[in-house]
Design an enzyme around this catalytic site. Structure first.
Site, PDB file in Angstrom:
ATOM      1  N   GLY A  44       0.856  -1.423  -0.240  1.00 21.16           N
ATOM      2  CA  GLY A  44      -0.282   0.081  -0.029  1.00 21.16           C
ATOM      3  C   GLY A  44       0.992   0.960   0.044  1.00 21.16           C
ATOM      4  CB  CYS A  45       3.643   2.212   2.121  1.00 23.77           C
ATOM      5  SG  CYS A  45       2.835   2.220   3.671  1.00 23.77           S
ATOM      6  CB  THR A  46       5.269   0.265  -2.760  1.00 25.20           C
ATOM      7  OG1 THR A  46       6.052  -0.089  -1.842  1.00 25.20           O
ATOM      8  CG2 THR A  46       5.780   0.481  -4.167  1.00 25.20           C
TER       9      THR A  46
END
Length: 154
Positions: A44-46
């Site tokens: 998700g952060c990527t």
């Protein structure tokens, strides 16, 4: 809990290049999209970081700087930045002091640091807050919409 209309708390953190980022130095110059995320190189952060990367020029055109914050180390941020060619600074909030200052809640039963985006105008006032762990790329689209309204004359 911080709210729209509050003054954004000032802070100073190190960037991926070892420089110091001070929020107060942005006042009067540009808006800031300050996004807190759980951890470098997670799915998700990527997706969120790459979405900000892919639309970074749009943010610049809207007069804003994008700044990502997590509790990861400067070294972790450097690897993440290089791997995904991120054109904006990531700030190492080791110990989570700025996360606490911005009252970013934890997610998933308090286990994971939350994902919250703040749009701060040129005067240092919070114009928008979006809190969603699962809708990572919505943070980008929503921030752009808010910035577009800030740059439109009333």
């Amino acid at each position: 809990m911080l709210q729209v209309g509050n003054s954004a708390p000032d802070f100073t953190l190190k960037t991926t290049t070892g420089e110091t980022f001070r929020l107060s130095e942005q006042r009067g110059k540009r808006s800031v999209v300050l996004y807190f995320y759980p951890k470098d190189d997670t799915p998700g952060c990527t997706a969120e970081a790459c979405s900000f990367r892919d639309q970074y020029e749009d943010f610049k055109d809207l007069g804003a700087e994008v700044v990502g914050v997590s509790s990861d180390s400067e070294a972790s941020h450097q690897k993440f930045t290089q791997k995904h060619r991120l054109p904006f600074p990531l700030l190492a909030d080791e110990g989570g002091k700025v996360r606490k200052l911005y009252e970013v809640p934890r997610a998933l039963l308090g286990i994971i640091p939350g994902r919250v985006t703040f749009v701060i105008d040129k005067e240092g006032v919070i114009q928008y807050i979006f809190n969603s762990l699962n809708r990572a790329t919505d943070h980008v689209a929503n921030a752009k919409q808010v910035l577009a309204t800030l740059s439109t004359p009333a």
